[in-house]
Design an enzyme around this catalytic site. Structure first.
Site, PDB file in Angstrom:
ATOM      1  N   ASP A   3       3.714  -4.471  -5.925  1.00  0.00           N
ATOM      2  CA  ASP A   3       4.328  -5.685  -5.374  1.00  0.00           C
ATOM      3  C   ASP A   3       5.852  -5.581  -5.433  1.00  0.00           C
ATOM      4  OD1 ASP A   3       1.956  -6.942  -4.769  1.00  0.00           O
ATOM      5  OD2 ASP A   3       1.912  -8.194  -6.568  1.00  0.00           O
ATOM      6  N   GLU A  51       0.832  -1.215   0.000  1.00  0.00           N
ATOM      7  CA  GLU A  51       0.000   0.000   0.000  1.00  0.00           C
ATOM      8  C   GLU A  51       0.866   1.265   0.000  1.00  0.00           C
ATOM      9  OE1 GLU A  51      -3.034  -0.401  -0.714  1.00  0.00           O
ATOM     10  OE2 GLU A  51      -3.102  -2.548  -0.319  1.00  0.00           O
TER      11      GLU A  51
END
Ligand SMILES: [Zn+2]
Length: 275
Positions: free
Chosen positions: A187, A124
């Site tokens: 990611d 995030e």
């Protein structure tokens, strides 16, 4: 915001049509860092009214401490990051433009060590640091909403109204979905942050494996996650080579285990209301 409105206007006048703007939307941003921060603050205020926030000070301090450590490892603009816990059982987390991050309580229950929770937060933080929201806002304004929102932006002279208009749309879920490229990027960058901040990079992949297992045994707990993220298997594949080199660093702490135990003694987390 005023500058932002003028840009949109200039572009629509000078380009052949909005279609060509849409195609190149991925390459530039109409939304400044300040705009992102304004929109994120406004959206967070609205979301806070709708979400059941977990107000346990010990848990939120713990999650914020993990988040702050990741933020110190992040590059990009100096956003005012905040970390909040939603009292929901579903496994999910999300980032708003310019800093606010929410973690569902269900992630802490599902995780078996600290590096897995840190991995979710790292993903995030990476979305924010990489300014994915600015890209999505730009694309959304130009492609999906077109003249409606354009009118709203052009029709008012102050930044607060525009931020509020964008926040209203965000709260309704219109922009919260990032592209697959953004997810892959979050990611990859998230894994770097996780390692740089001192956690074992395997935590990120382990959380994806937990999601896969939950999809089999408890599908409703991961439905919301799968509606907004690529399949874990694809993400594991994408990270495999990097993760092979990512051993070392903190895997777990006694604090994580004590927070987990603490949450189990509290009333159960709520179920997210159906859309
Ligand atoms: Zn994501």
């Amino acid at each position: 915001m005023k500058r932002f409105s003028l840009w949109v206007m200039t572009l629509c006048v000078s380009a052949v049509g909005c279609q060509s703007i849409e195609q190149s939307a991925a390459k530039f941003s109409l939304v400044s860092v300040e705009d992102e921060i304004d929109i994120g603050k406004e959206t967070n205020a609205q979301i806070r009214k709708e979400l059941p926030e977990l107000t346990d000070a010990e848990t939120t301090a713990y999650i914020s401490a993990i988040g702050e450590r990741l933020v110190r490892a992040a590059s990009g603009p100096k956003y005012p990051y905040t970390f909040s816990v939603a009292n929901y059982r579903e496994i999910n987390a999300f980032a708003l433009p310019g800093g606010p991050i929410w973690l569902h309580r269900g992630v802490i229950h599902a995780a078996t060590n600290e590096s897995q929770v840190a991995g979710v937060l790292a993903h995030e933080v990476a979305h924010i640091a990489e300014r994915h929201a600015a890209g999505q806002l730009t694309k959304g304004i130009l492609a999906n909403l077109g003249l409606g929102l354009l009118g709203a932006f052009l029709g008012n002279s102050g930044g607060a109204d525009a931020a509020q208009a964008a926040a209203g749309l965000l709260t309704n879920g219109m922009f919260l979905k990032f592209s697959r490229d953004d997810e892959r990027d979050a990611d990859r960058v998230g894994l770097q942050l996780l390692r740089r901040a001192g956690w074992d990079g395997r935590g990120m992949v382990e959380l994806f494996e937990i999601l896969q297992r939950e999809a089999q045994s408890n599908p409703s707990s991961v439905e919301i996650f799968f509606s907004s993220h690529p399949a874990p298997q694809d993400r594991i594949e994408g990270l495999r080579a990097d993760v092979e080199r990512a051993h070392g660093g903190t895997r777990d702490t006694t604090r994580f285990q004590s927070i987990k135990a603490r949450l189990l003694k509290m009333p159960a987390a709520r179920t997210m209301p159906a859309e």
